[in-house]
Design an enzyme around this catalytic site. Structure first.
Site, PDB file in Angstrom:
ATOM      1  N   GLU A  26       0.829  -1.217   0.000  1.00 23.02           N
ATOM      2  CA  GLU A  26       0.000   0.000   0.000  1.00 23.02           C
ATOM      3  C   GLU A  26       0.863   1.267   0.000  1.00 23.02           C
ATOM      4  O   GLU A  26       2.072   1.213   0.272  1.00 23.02           O
ATOM      5  CB  GLU A  26      -0.928   0.020   1.222  1.00 23.02           C
ATOM      6  CG  GLU A  26      -0.198   0.058   2.550  1.00 23.02           C
ATOM      7  CD  GLU A  26      -1.037   0.629   3.687  1.00 23.02           C
ATOM      8  OE1 GLU A  26      -1.594   1.739   3.551  1.00 23.02           O
ATOM      9  OE2 GLU A  26      -1.105  -0.019   4.745  1.00 23.02           O
ATOM     10  N   LYS A  88      -5.163  10.847   0.900  1.00 20.31           N
ATOM     11  CA  LYS A  88      -5.411   9.510   1.448  1.00 20.31           C
ATOM     12  C   LYS A  88      -6.686   8.978   0.799  1.00 20.31           C
ATOM     13  O   LYS A  88      -7.744   9.591   0.898  1.00 20.31           O
ATOM     14  CB  LYS A  88      -5.561   9.606   2.973  1.00 20.31           C
ATOM     15  CG  LYS A  88      -5.880   8.282   3.638  1.00 20.31           C
ATOM     16  CD  LYS A  88      -5.956   8.456   5.143  1.00 20.31           C
ATOM     17  CE  LYS A  88      -6.683   7.283   5.775  1.00 20.31           C
ATOM     18  NZ  LYS A  88      -6.987   7.536   7.192  1.00 20.31           N
ATOM     19  N   VAL A 108      -5.417   0.325   3.032  1.00 21.52           N
ATOM     20  CA  VAL A 108      -5.571  -1.135   2.925  1.00 21.52           C
ATOM     21  C   VAL A 108      -6.773  -1.451   2.030  1.00 21.52           C
ATOM     22  O   VAL A 108      -6.686  -2.280   1.120  1.00 21.52           O
ATOM     23  CB  VAL A 108      -5.728  -1.772   4.328  1.00 21.52           C
ATOM     24  CG1 VAL A 108      -6.175  -3.227   4.225  1.00 21.52           C
ATOM     25  CG2 VAL A 108      -4.412  -1.667   5.102  1.00 21.52           C
ATOM     26  N   ASP A 140     -16.947   5.557  13.927  1.00 23.72           N
ATOM     27  CA  ASP A 140     -15.708   5.521  13.147  1.00 23.72           C
ATOM     28  C   ASP A 140     -15.195   4.091  13.023  1.00 23.72           C
ATOM     29  O   ASP A 140     -14.548   3.557  13.921  1.00 23.72           O
ATOM     30  CB  ASP A 140     -14.651   6.435  13.792  1.00 23.72           C
ATOM     31  CG  ASP A 140     -13.440   6.611  12.886  1.00 23.72           C
ATOM     32  OD1 ASP A 140     -13.339   5.885  11.874  1.00 23.72           O
ATOM     33  OD2 ASP A 140     -12.602   7.477  13.183  1.00 23.72           O
ATOM     34  N   SER A 142     -13.200   1.741  10.170  1.00 17.87           N
ATOM     35  CA  SER A 142     -12.450   1.847   8.915  1.00 17.87           C
ATOM     36  C   SER A 142     -13.115   1.051   7.797  1.00 17.87           C
ATOM     37  O   SER A 142     -13.593  -0.077   8.011  1.00 17.87           O
ATOM     38  CB  SER A 142     -11.034   1.318   9.121  1.00 17.87           C
ATOM     39  OG  SER A 142     -10.363   1.277   7.877  1.00 17.87           O
ATOM     40  N   ALA A 143     -13.094   1.624   6.598  1.00  9.65           N
ATOM     41  CA  ALA A 143     -13.589   0.922   5.413  1.00  9.65           C
ATOM     42  C   ALA A 143     -12.737  -0.320   5.111  1.00  9.65           C
ATOM     43  O   ALA A 143     -13.158  -1.185   4.333  1.00  9.65           O
ATOM     44  CB  ALA A 143     -13.603   1.865   4.218  1.00  9.65           C
ATOM     45  N   ASP A 144     -11.579  -0.426   5.725  1.00  8.19           N
ATOM     46  CA  ASP A 144     -10.745  -1.630   5.546  1.00  8.19           C
ATOM     47  C   ASP A 144     -11.527  -2.896   5.926  1.00  8.19           C
ATOM     48  O   ASP A 144     -11.354  -3.955   5.318  1.00  8.19           O
ATOM     49  CB  ASP A 144      -9.495  -1.583   6.443  1.00  8.19           C
ATOM     50  CG  ASP A 144      -8.495  -0.510   6.039  1.00  8.19           C
ATOM     51  OD1 ASP A 144      -8.699   0.144   4.998  1.00  8.19           O
ATOM     52  OD2 ASP A 144      -7.516  -0.324   6.792  1.00  8.19           O
ATOM     53  N   LYS A 161      -3.312  -1.647  15.899  1.00  7.23           N
ATOM     54  CA  LYS A 161      -2.841  -0.835  17.028  1.00  7.23           C
ATOM     55  C   LYS A 161      -3.945  -0.642  18.034  1.00  7.23           C
ATOM     56  O   LYS A 161      -5.108  -0.573  17.657  1.00  7.23           O
ATOM     57  CB  LYS A 161      -2.505   0.566  16.524  1.00  7.23           C
ATOM     58  CG  LYS A 161      -1.276   0.659  15.753  1.00  7.23           C
ATOM     59  CD  LYS A 161      -0.840   2.116  15.750  1.00  7.23           C
ATOM     60  CE  LYS A 161       0.449   2.246  15.004  1.00  7.23           C
ATOM     61  NZ  LYS A 161       0.258   2.069  13.569  1.00  7.23           N
TER      62      LYS A 161
HETATM   63  N1  PSU Z   1      -2.490   1.634  10.676  1.00  9.50           N
HETATM   64  C1  PSU Z   1      -1.157   1.743  10.768  1.00  9.50           C
HETATM   65  N2  PSU Z   1      -0.462   2.392   9.795  1.00  9.50           N
HETATM   66  C2  PSU Z   1      -1.094   2.933   8.708  1.00  9.50           C
HETATM   67  C3  PSU Z   1      -2.516   2.794   8.610  1.00  9.50           C
HETATM   68  C4  PSU Z   1      -3.161   2.144   9.602  1.00  9.50           C
HETATM   69  O1  PSU Z   1      -0.590   1.260  11.725  1.00  9.50           O
HETATM   70  O2  PSU Z   1      -0.424   3.523   7.850  1.00  9.50           O
HETATM   71  C5  PSU Z   1      -3.217   3.326   7.396  1.00  9.50           C
HETATM   72  C6  PSU Z   1      -3.531   2.190   6.418  1.00  9.50           C
HETATM   73  O3  PSU Z   1      -3.413   2.649   5.098  1.00  9.50           O
HETATM   74  C7  PSU Z   1      -4.989   1.876   6.714  1.00  9.50           C
HETATM   75  C8  PSU Z   1      -5.520   3.259   7.013  1.00  9.50           C
HETATM   76  O4  PSU Z   1      -5.689   1.273   5.653  1.00  9.50           O
HETATM   77  O5  PSU Z   1      -4.477   3.884   7.765  1.00  9.50           O
HETATM   78  C9  PSU Z   1      -6.809   3.223   7.792  1.00  9.50           C
HETATM   79  O6  PSU Z   1      -7.339   4.507   7.843  1.00  9.50           O
HETATM   80  P1  PSU Z   1      -8.870   4.706   8.294  1.00  9.50           P
HETATM   81  O7  PSU Z   1      -8.870   4.320   9.733  1.00  9.50           O
HETATM   82  O8  PSU Z   1      -9.134   6.163   8.078  1.00  9.50           O
HETATM   83  O9  PSU Z   1      -9.693   3.818   7.430  1.00  9.50           O
HETATM   84 MN    MN Z   2     -12.201   6.237  10.035  1.00 15.81          MN
END
Ligand code: PSU
Ligand code: MN
Length: 306
Positions: A26, A88, A108, A140, A142-144, A161
Site C-alpha cells: 500500500e 489519502k 488497505v 468511526d 475503517s472501510a478496511d 494498534k
Molecule cells: N495503521 C497503521 N499504519 C497505517 C494505517 C493504519 O498502523 O499507515 C493506514 C492504512 O493505510 C490503513 C488506514 O488502511 O491507515 C486506515 O485509515 P482509516 O482508519 O481512516 O480507514
Molecule cells: Mn475512520
C-alpha cells in the site's frame, strides 16, 4: 475498459501472466504512515525483501488519476516526499481521484481493490484500520473492514494498534466472516507489542498451511479476505505499559482537538511517533519488513498450489 484506468507495470504484468508470485503493497503507509525520508527508504527496502525472496513487488497508488500497480523508485520517492499532500484514498475516494486526475495514496481497502483488479492475491503491510475506540458514539469504523469482507486478497499485518478497539474490531470481522489468523501465535498481536489479551480465531505456523486455507476459502467461493496477524519480532517490541500510556494520551488529544474521519488515524500515528521520539517508528519499520517476508512466502506457496 479496465485498461483505461489501470496501469500495471511491465514486470508485474509479466509475472502475473507467467503465474509467478507477486506481493501487493500500500501507499498510505508511505504518505501518511511514516515521515520522510524513512517512509521512502522503508518502501524501497520492502521491495528489495520481496525481490530477494524471488517474488515481484507491486506497490499500489493512484498517480495522475491512473490506478498504478507497481511503481518505479522515482515514483516511490515522490510519494514519500509529498507525504500528506497526497490524498489519502480509500474506497469512497477512488472515483474522484481518478476523474480529477489527482495523486492518491491507497489505504488497505483501496490497495485490496486495485490488487484484486490486477489479479494479485497477497498483500503485506503494517497495520489494518478497524473499529476506533468510542465508535459506539462516533461510528468511526475503517472501510478496511468492509473491504476485507468483500475482496479476495490475503492481508499480512502485525495485528492492529490499540488506537483501535481491538475487541470490537474482532467482533466486526467475525460478523463479516473474515478469518483472523495468528501466524505462530494464539494471541492477536497489537502492532507494537506481541500481545493484546485477545485470541485469534486460528493459529497457523507455516506459510504452506496458510496457503492451503486461503486456497480452500476461495475455491469454495467464500468471498473476502483473510487477516494474517504476524507478531512484531521480540527484539523490536515496545514496552507494553509505555505504549499503552502513549496511545491513551494521543487518543485524548485527538478528542480534545476534535480530530475526525480520515484524519484520525494519521493524527494518532504522528502523535505516537512524536511522543516516543521516534522509537515507535523503528518498531513500525521492522514489523513491516517482518510482514512482507511472510507475505512473500505465502505468495510463493499459493503459486505452488496452483
Ligand atoms: N495503521 C497503521 N499504519 C497505517 C494505517 C493504519 O498502523 O499507515 C493506514 C492504512 O493505510 C490503513 C488506514 O488502511 O491507515 C486506515 O485509515 P482509516 O482508519 O481512516 O480507514
Ligand atoms: Mn475512520
Amino acid at each position: 475498459m479496465l485498461e483505461k484506468y489501470l496501469e500495471i507495470k511491465d514486470e508485474v504484468k509479466k509475472a502475473l501472466e507467467e503465474n509467478r508470485p507477486v506481493v501487493a503493497l500500500e501507499s498510505t503507509i508511505i504518505s501518511h504512515g511514516m515521515p520522510y525520508p524513512q517512509n521512502a527508504e522503508t518502501a524501497l527496502n520492502v521491495e528489495k525483501i520481496i525481490r530477494d525472496k524471488g517474488a515481484i513487488p507491486a506497490t499500489i497508488a493512484i498517480l495522475n488519476g491512473k490506478l498504478k500497480v507497481g511503481l518505479t523508485k522515482e515514483e516511490i520517492k515522490y510519494l514519500g516526499k509529498k507525504g500528506t499532500e497526497v490524498v489519502k484514498t480509500s474506497r469512497r475516494d477512488i472515483p474522484f481521484i481518478v476523474s480529477k486526475k489527482l495523486d492518491g495514496a491507497t489505504t488497505v481497502a483501496s490497495t485490496m481493490i486495485i490488487a484484486n483488479l490486477a489479479g494479485i492475491k497477497v498483500f503485506g503491510t503494517g497495520g489494518i484500520g478497524g473499529v476506533h475506540r468510542g465508535a459506539e458514539k462516533t461510528f468511526d469504523i475503517s472501510a478496511d473492514l468492509q473491504e476485507l469482507s468483500n475482496t479476495n486478497v490475503a492481508v499480512v499485518c502485525a495485528g492492529a494498534k490499540s488506537i483501535l478497539d481491538l475487541g470490537l474490531t474482532l467482533e466486526y470481522l467475525e460478523t463479516q466472516g473474515v478469518p483472523v489468523v495468528g501466524f505462530g501465535t494464539e494471541e492477536l498481536p497489537a502492532f507494537y507489542t506481541r500481545k493484546s489479551g485477545f485470541k485469534v480465531d486460528y493459529r497457523v505456523d507455516t506459510e504452506e498451511e496458510l496457503a492451503k486455507a486461503v486456497k480452500a476459502k476461495w475455491d469454495l467461493d467464500l468471498k473476502g479476505g483473510i487477516v494474517i496477524a504476524n507478531p512484531i519480532p521480540e527484539k523490536y517490541q515496545m514496552d507494553h505499559d509505555l505504549i499503552t500510556t502513549v496511545i491513551e494520551d494521543a487518543v485524548k488529544e485527538a478528542n480534545i482537538k476534535g480530530i475526525k474521519g480520515k484524519e484520525t488515524t494519521p493524527f494518532l500515528l504522528a502523535k505516537i511517533k512524536d511522543i516516543t521520539k521516534g522509537q515507535s517508528l523503528e518498531s513500525n519499520i521492522e514489523l513491516v519488513y517482518n510482514n512482507v517476508a511472510v507475505a512473500t512466502n505465502l505468495a510463493i506457496e499459493l503459486v505452488k498450489l496452483g
